[in-house]
Design an enzyme around this catalytic site. Structure first.
Site, PDB file in Angstrom:
ATOM      1  N   HIS A  24       3.621  -0.400  -7.563  1.00  0.00           N
ATOM      2  CA  HIS A  24       4.245   0.563  -6.635  1.00  0.00           C
ATOM      3  C   HIS A  24       5.652   0.958  -7.080  1.00  0.00           C
ATOM      4  O   HIS A  24       5.986   2.121  -7.184  1.00  0.00           O
ATOM      5  CB  HIS A  24       4.354  -0.061  -5.238  1.00  0.00           C
TER       6      HIS A  24
HETATM    7  O1  RIB Z   1       4.150  -1.191  -0.134  1.00  0.00           O
HETATM    8  C1  RIB Z   1       4.681  -1.559  -1.373  1.00  0.00           C
HETATM    9  C2  RIB Z   1       6.132  -1.913  -1.255  1.00  0.00           C
HETATM   10  O2  RIB Z   1       6.270  -3.049  -0.418  1.00  0.00           O
HETATM   11  C3  RIB Z   1       6.758  -2.322  -2.603  1.00  0.00           C
HETATM   12  O3  RIB Z   1       8.110  -1.941  -2.629  1.00  0.00           O
HETATM   13  C4  RIB Z   1       6.634  -3.816  -2.607  1.00  0.00           C
HETATM   14  O4  RIB Z   1       7.686  -4.438  -3.365  1.00  0.00           O
HETATM   15  C5  RIB Z   1       6.811  -4.141  -1.156  1.00  0.00           C
HETATM   16  O5  RIB Z   1       8.194  -4.220  -0.907  1.00  0.00           O
END
Ligand code: RIB
Ligand code: CA
Length: 314
Positions: free
Chosen positions: A240
């Protein structure tokens, strides 16, 4: 000219991989500093992890400042089941040798942006809950003139990941997210629609394991991610937080749509939702400015190859 960026983060396994990608891209990205925010783990843990990561990645001259200990209103919600009790999966980092640059996150970030020379501006890259960014923009609203855009990981135009309707970063501090989305600063939203296509498989992790000692640390983090409740049995893991950085490096590999964006700040199952507020998300009937560019698609093969190429540079 290199782009000035500021990373706001809650490391966190995918944060760590993203920060590694950023530190491997300093030919294009000038990392002006890192601020930490409570999210994946407590502020103490994520701040120690950020300090340790700058040492591991050869960037211990980069400022690290401690940010918000908890969301604006909500309670912190660490997710040790996904990132581990130390926040970096199977890696238990040593106590960092270096010290914090400041414990006043938003104030330090304000000064760092204010003091950019001449016409230079900052690109903010938040990859955790948006608490610090909301505090910055709410406390120093005029600083918006020195911010060219906010490229954030968060949100979703469809289903969520922490709940059926919301993505974690937005859900963790929905009031902060709403403040940021309504700030008037141009926003690129790297939400689950695109980040769930940005994957590493066990093949890449085995390649990292066979590379050098730093890559082996990345592999130990990612193995935990693979085994976690979020990804167990799925065969791949979503990177992500790397998406905003790779977008900044080659935005033409991504596509998206401009939308009006609000965040649901309720206490019910719609908390943190970013898809149906202010009329149907995709068919917004209002005349409000379309303040957010929502990424929807990516050249997924390119993403994996490009991320690995940068991780292998260490
Ligand atoms: O949904 C994904 C996010 O949530 C990313 O930033 C991961 O590190 C968590 O913080
Ligand atoms: Ca994160």
């Amino acid at each position: 000219m290199r782009r000035n960026i500021w990373i706001d983060t809650d490391p966190g396994i995918d944060d760590a991989i993203a920060i590694a990608a950023a530190f491997a891209s300093t030919d294009r990205l000038k990392i002006c500093g890192i601020s930490t925010v409570a999210g994946n783990q407590t502020i103490d843990i994520v701040t120690d992890n950020a300090l340790w990561l700058t040492e591991l990645l050869g960037g211990k001259e980069v400022s690290v400042v401690r940010g918000a200990e908890h969301p604006l209103i909500r309670r912190p919600h660490p997710v040790g089941r996904v990132h581990g009790e130390h926040g970096l999966g199977y890696v238990i980092p040593d106590k960092p040798a270096r010290t914090l640059t400041s414990a006043q996150g938003a104030a330090f970030l304000y000064q760092a942006i204010r003091d950019l020379p001449g016409e230079e501006k900052m690109t903010l890259v938040p990859i955790g809950p948006l608490t610090n960014i909301a505090l910055l923009l709410g406390t120093y609203p005029k600083i918006r003139q020195k911010i060219d855009q906010i490229v954030l990981m968060g949100g979703s135009a469809r289903e969520g990941n922490i709940t059926a309707t919301a993505e974690y970063n937005i859900w963790a501090d929905p009031e902060a997210a709403e403040m940021v989305f309504q700030s008037g600063v141009p926003i690129v939203m790297c939400g689950l629609d695109v980040t769930m296509k940005c994957l590493l498989t066990m093949e890449e992790i085995l390649k990292l394991k066979k590379a050098g000692p730093i890559q082996q640390q990345f592999a130990r983090m990612l193995e935990f991610y693979f085994d976690s409740t979020a990804y167990r049995g799925k065969g791949s893991v979503a990177m992500h937080d790397s998406v905003p950085f790779l977008y900044l490096l080659q935005e033409e590999k991504f596509s998206g749509e401009h939308h009006v964006m609000h965040v649901s700040c309720t206490e019910d199952s719609c908390r943190g939702m970013t898809c149906v507020c202010d009329g149907a998300y995709t068919y917004s009937q209002t005349e409000k400015p379309q303040n957010v560019y929502v990424l929807k698609d990516v050249d997924a093969a390119w993403f994996t190859q490009e991320l690995m190429e940068r991780l292998m540079r260490y």
